[in-house]
Design a protein around this motif. Sequence first.
Motif, mmCIF file in Angstrom:
data_model
loop_
_atom_site.group_PDB
_atom_site.id
_atom_site.type_symbol
_atom_site.label_atom_id
_atom_site.label_comp_id
_atom_site.label_asym_id
_atom_site.label_seq_id
_atom_site.Cartn_x
_atom_site.Cartn_y
_atom_site.Cartn_z
ATOM 1 N N ASP A 1 -10.968 1.206 1.867
ATOM 2 C CA ASP A 1 -11.899 0.484 1.006
ATOM 3 C C ASP A 1 -11.249 -0.758 0.387
ATOM 4 O OD1 ASP A 1 -13.701 -0.429 -0.825
ATOM 5 O OD2 ASP A 1 -13.684 1.394 -2.069
ATOM 6 N N ALA A 2 -11.567 -1.923 0.938
ATOM 7 C CA ALA A 2 -10.945 -3.162 0.471
ATOM 8 C C ALA A 2 -11.443 -3.583 -0.910
ATOM 9 C CB ALA A 2 -11.192 -4.286 1.471
ATOM 10 N N THR A 3 -12.555 -3.011 -1.347
ATOM 11 C CA THR A 3 -13.114 -3.406 -2.655
ATOM 12 C C THR A 3 -12.538 -2.575 -3.799
ATOM 13 O OG1 THR A 3 -14.928 -1.821 -2.601
ATOM 14 C CG2 THR A 3 -15.302 -3.955 -1.511
ATOM 15 N N LEU A 4 -11.710 -1.614 -3.467
ATOM 16 C CA LEU A 4 -11.114 -0.760 -4.494
ATOM 17 C C LEU A 4 -10.270 -1.597 -5.454
ATOM 18 C CD1 LEU A 4 -9.775 2.716 -3.683
ATOM 19 C CD2 LEU A 4 -8.387 1.236 -5.137
ATOM 20 N N GLN A 5 -10.407 -1.288 -6.764
ATOM 21 C CA GLN A 5 -9.662 -2.035 -7.766
ATOM 22 C C GLN A 5 -8.470 -1.244 -8.280
ATOM 23 O OE1 GLN A 5 -12.387 -3.282 -10.880
ATOM 24 N NE2 GLN A 5 -12.454 -5.303 -9.902
ATOM 25 N N VAL A 6 -7.338 -1.932 -8.443
ATOM 26 C CA VAL A 6 -6.164 -1.299 -9.064
ATOM 27 C C VAL A 6 -5.684 -2.183 -10.215
ATOM 28 C CG1 VAL A 6 -5.407 0.028 -7.061
ATOM 29 C CG2 VAL A 6 -4.627 -2.339 -7.340
ATOM 30 N N GLY A 7 -5.077 -1.501 -11.191
ATOM 31 C CA GLY A 7 -4.638 -2.220 -12.389
ATOM 32 C C GLY A 7 -3.138 -2.137 -12.617
ATOM 33 N N GLY A 8 -2.397 -1.594 -11.637
ATOM 34 C CA GLY A 8 -0.948 -1.501 -11.808
ATOM 35 C C GLY A 8 -0.344 -0.671 -10.701
ATOM 36 N N LEU A 9 0.986 -0.451 -10.797
ATOM 37 C CA LEU A 9 1.700 0.301 -9.769
ATOM 38 C C LEU A 9 2.383 1.515 -10.365
ATOM 39 C CD1 LEU A 9 2.283 -3.030 -9.017
ATOM 40 C CD2 LEU A 9 2.630 -1.751 -6.884
ATOM 41 N N ALA A 10 2.648 2.505 -9.521
ATOM 42 C CA ALA A 10 3.354 3.699 -9.987
ATOM 43 C C ALA A 10 3.918 4.436 -8.782
ATOM 44 C CB ALA A 10 2.406 4.613 -10.758
ATOM 45 N N PRO A 11 4.937 5.270 -8.995
ATOM 46 C CA PRO A 11 5.453 6.098 -7.894
ATOM 47 C C PRO A 11 4.383 7.085 -7.414
ATOM 48 C CG PRO A 11 6.936 6.133 -9.811
ATOM 49 C CD PRO A 11 5.679 5.460 -10.248
ATOM 50 N N ALA B 1 0.308 2.950 -5.241
ATOM 51 C CA ALA B 1 1.620 3.565 -5.039
ATOM 52 C C ALA B 1 2.254 3.003 -3.771
ATOM 53 C CB ALA B 1 1.481 5.078 -4.941
ATOM 54 N N PHE B 2 3.497 3.385 -3.500
ATOM 55 C CA PHE B 2 4.163 2.848 -2.308
ATOM 56 C C PHE B 2 5.064 3.908 -1.702
ATOM 57 C CE2 PHE B 2 8.334 2.218 -4.267
ATOM 58 C CZ PHE B 2 8.006 2.224 -5.622
ATOM 59 N N LEU B 3 5.128 3.903 -0.361
ATOM 60 C CA LEU B 3 6.047 4.792 0.357
ATOM 61 C C LEU B 3 7.180 3.945 0.900
ATOM 62 C CD1 LEU B 3 6.667 7.649 1.501
ATOM 63 C CD2 LEU B 3 5.581 6.868 3.621
ATOM 64 N N ALA B 4 8.325 3.944 0.172
ATOM 65 C CA ALA B 4 9.465 3.128 0.611
ATOM 66 C C ALA B 4 10.389 3.940 1.497
ATOM 67 C CB ALA B 4 10.215 2.589 -0.601
#
Lengths: 357, 357, 357
Positions: B19-29, B39-42
Amino acid sequence: MALTLEQIAQRFGGEIVGDATLQVGGLAPLDLAQPHQLAFLANPKYLSQVETTQAGAVLIAAADLDKLASRAGRTFIVTPNPYAYFARVAQLFIDLAAPKAPAGVHPGAVIDPSAQVAASAVIGPNVVIDAFVVIGEQVRIDANVTIGRGTRIDEGAHLYPNVTVYHGCKIGPRAIIHAGAVIGSDGFGFAPDFVGEGEARTGSWVKIPQVGGVTIGADVEIGANTTIDRGAMADTIIEECVKIDNLVQIGHNCKIGAYTVIAGCAGIAGSTTIGRHCMIGGAVGIAGHVTLADFVIVTAKSGVSKSLLKPGMYTSAFPAVGHAEWNKSAALMRNLDKMRERIKALETALAERGSEA
Amino acid sequence: MALTLEQIAQRFGGEIVGDATLQVGGLAPLDLAQPHQLAFLANPKYLSQVETTQAGAVLIAAADLDKLASRAGRTFIVTPNPYAYFARVAQLFIDLAAPKAPAGVHPGAVIDPSAQVAASAVIGPNVVIDAFVVIGEQVRIDANVTIGRGTRIDEGAHLYPNVTVYHGCKIGPRAIIHAGAVIGSDGFGFAPDFVGEGEARTGSWVKIPQVGGVTIGADVEIGANTTIDRGAMADTIIEECVKIDNLVQIGHNCKIGAYTVIAGCAGIAGSTTIGRHCMIGGAVGIAGHVTLADFVIVTAKSGVSKSLLKPGMYTSAFPAVGHAEWNKSAALMRNLDKMRERIKALETALAERGSEA
Amino acid sequence: MALTLEQIAQRFGGEIVGDATLQVGGLAPLDLAQPHQLAFLANPKYLSQVETTQAGAVLIAAADLDKLASRAGRTFIVTPNPYAYFARVAQLFIDLAAPKAPAGVHPGAVIDPSAQVAASAVIGPNVVIDAFVVIGEQVRIDANVTIGRGTRIDEGAHLYPNVTVYHGCKIGPRAIIHAGAVIGSDGFGFAPDFVGEGEARTGSWVKIPQVGGVTIGADVEIGANTTIDRGAMADTIIEECVKIDNLVQIGHNCKIGAYTVIAGCAGIAGSTTIGRHCMIGGAVGIAGHVTLADFVIVTAKSGVSKSLLKPGMYTSAFPAVGHAEWNKSAALMRNLDKMRERIKALETALAERGSEA
């Protein structure tokens, strides 16, 4: 400026043996003290000096007092820890003698209107205090200090000149931060974003935002030009009564346990946890992401690359010896594998002889 | 403050799966993220967390996405380097949220009339800028910084509080210099002018004027209280995208190649050249007048006394072990010559036996 | 700006061989010098360059002049120490060319009314000078320097920006202190006041007041961000003509003998005495309460844990080698006791064989 022994004992405890009305005006070592001074016996090997000192009175432990051949006419304050008692009394005399900087904000300071500065705080010339900073009672901030947005400095803390505290940090009550120290600079974190190998490599390092802060506990002391980085996500934490010497580097997200002391020029890489009551020697280096147990001692110039999970003393440093002698040993050390080969060959030869015999 | 995944991908690239319209307001593990966070999978070892995370979307590499048992209902941004992507998005959210200091010169700054300061620069209180300094667009100079005669600070650079830049230096675009760093102090050069030997020696050290400068490239970051000396004749050079941690010393006429990173407490003596893409560990010491090739790695606390002309990893540090154990090994190490003698004697004895037999 | 060789020789001595009326406007190395420049031969291995240089004149030692195949048409200044002579002439040209800061106190400086500032001193913006400070003639104090109560700065000293000198210190004539250095911060001294063992331990560290100062002799140079602690009772002492590089830590009550040089990142713990004419290499660590004789040399990165009472060169550092090779040697080193056991076993076995035979 003089105090009776009674006044001193009322403040710091201890039992007076002798003349409680005797007045002293300062402290001195046993061999230099004069009749108006208070001396102290911190090390029993100087016990004989107690019998010859000119000091008006002597701070002494009960066990040492019992060893004295004669107390004739002498006065003592008996305390379990004469050295700590000496330190406290010495500080008292300094406080009594020192001119107190008047509370208030120097007109040359630059303070954001949203900052809160307690009425009893002393803010020196050219201090710069950013928005939403909170400065507690009796705090003293010396000249040319800079304090970033939203940082809190608790009651009785003292920041010496040219200190920088970045935004979003907390400095605990009675903390002392010496000149030039930097609290809350960005942790050293970069994501590699390169493609290609060797000389064909292209790309760059991408800065990882450092959005944690630094939390410093009560009664911490931080040396001149020491640096403590802010955390990447959570805070870097220095617990209460930690004592850090000059030119020490503490990386992001470290946690230093209460009462630990760290000597000058030590460096602690990021995300390392050091226990309580540890002693980290001068110029020690500690890798990132390791854990040191409580009561670990690392001797000067040693390097720690793995966790040390048991209390005790750890070392990896050699003492300097004559240059030629050192070079000879170092060359042999680099050829230890050959020495081992020769031992192996000898063992084989001897075993063969044995089987021949 | 929220952005759609589409807005993020338009700025930083990557392919949206879901869903490209999804909104996020920050990052977290992954393990802490909430539905309004990215989130991110490093590291692939946390792959299973992707299937359980509460995150609204996950930054992931294509190869890892293919390994997922199920993508059911989840949204991803697929990118070759999720960790670098995370860093860039995190910085964007910080920039969006942070209050921007208004452009202009604080009235408490002291700026020589011959200096040029771009209109978009932010110059803080008590900053002192000497004659003929040039300050570029969007530069930010924090409180109590001092900049010497004729120095140039390029666009977008940020100097934190209490930094000192001496005269005649160049700071490249977007460079970040943390609090208390000193750029352009005199190199350590003195000509001995003594006569006589031993206690009869008289004379003095004569200072060698240091008339070079320091040239710092684009996107360099320099840590708190780090010092970089000016050159004796030519400049000390820090090439683009070099990252230097806190309390590092770089001697006069060093040249540090692009993309090299230098960890805290390292020291590099004068006239040494370090290649591109090197990694210098914490508390490493490098002698003067040596050369390190591109892609050299020196591990923490090692000492480099000669040139290292091939890429690769180099070491000379021991890890700390129990104090008594260390002392035993160290004593044996100092007596290696005796051990060698004993082996030699054994070899001789065995050879003699052999010939007797 | 140009000087005749005669003018130069009148000031610095030396014998002119050739045209004393020749004018030079600066200095350069032999291979780069132009006809209006003065070159110097500091190292005899470059003797052949003297015959090909474009320099107007050459500084040379008499012995080297005698070795020249031809002096045809060339001009020389003959001096026992061409390198020191070069340094002095170079400094003279810099002094002639540099714009002199006008004597006086910048209006942005904050100076206590009880301080004495000589009329010829130059006091920069935002300098803060506390009560009873005495500033000598020709002293230069740069921007954002802070000087504590009762400190004395003698004639001709130069303090670069952001230096902090605490109260009660003495800075000798012509001393140079580079940016960010801290002189007179508290020594690292705490009395343990704990009871109980292990996790049951309670109590705290009690600060030992540091009531000594720092005394710095004439012609001392101190590097950027170096820290020198004040003494506990008596002063920390840096004797005349000591040269200290950047990021060096000197503990309380140290005494550094005249003409000693200390390279960057070195650390010297408290109450240590270093002799005259010593050379302390980069990143050397020296323990507290030890004594180094005059003319001791400690090579870079070495650690000194005991007194070194004879002149000479001392070492304890290894040079970095390939990581795998190092690890192999380090593992063997940790097992030297086993190697010794095997040698012992071989000796025993061989002796038994001998007695059997």
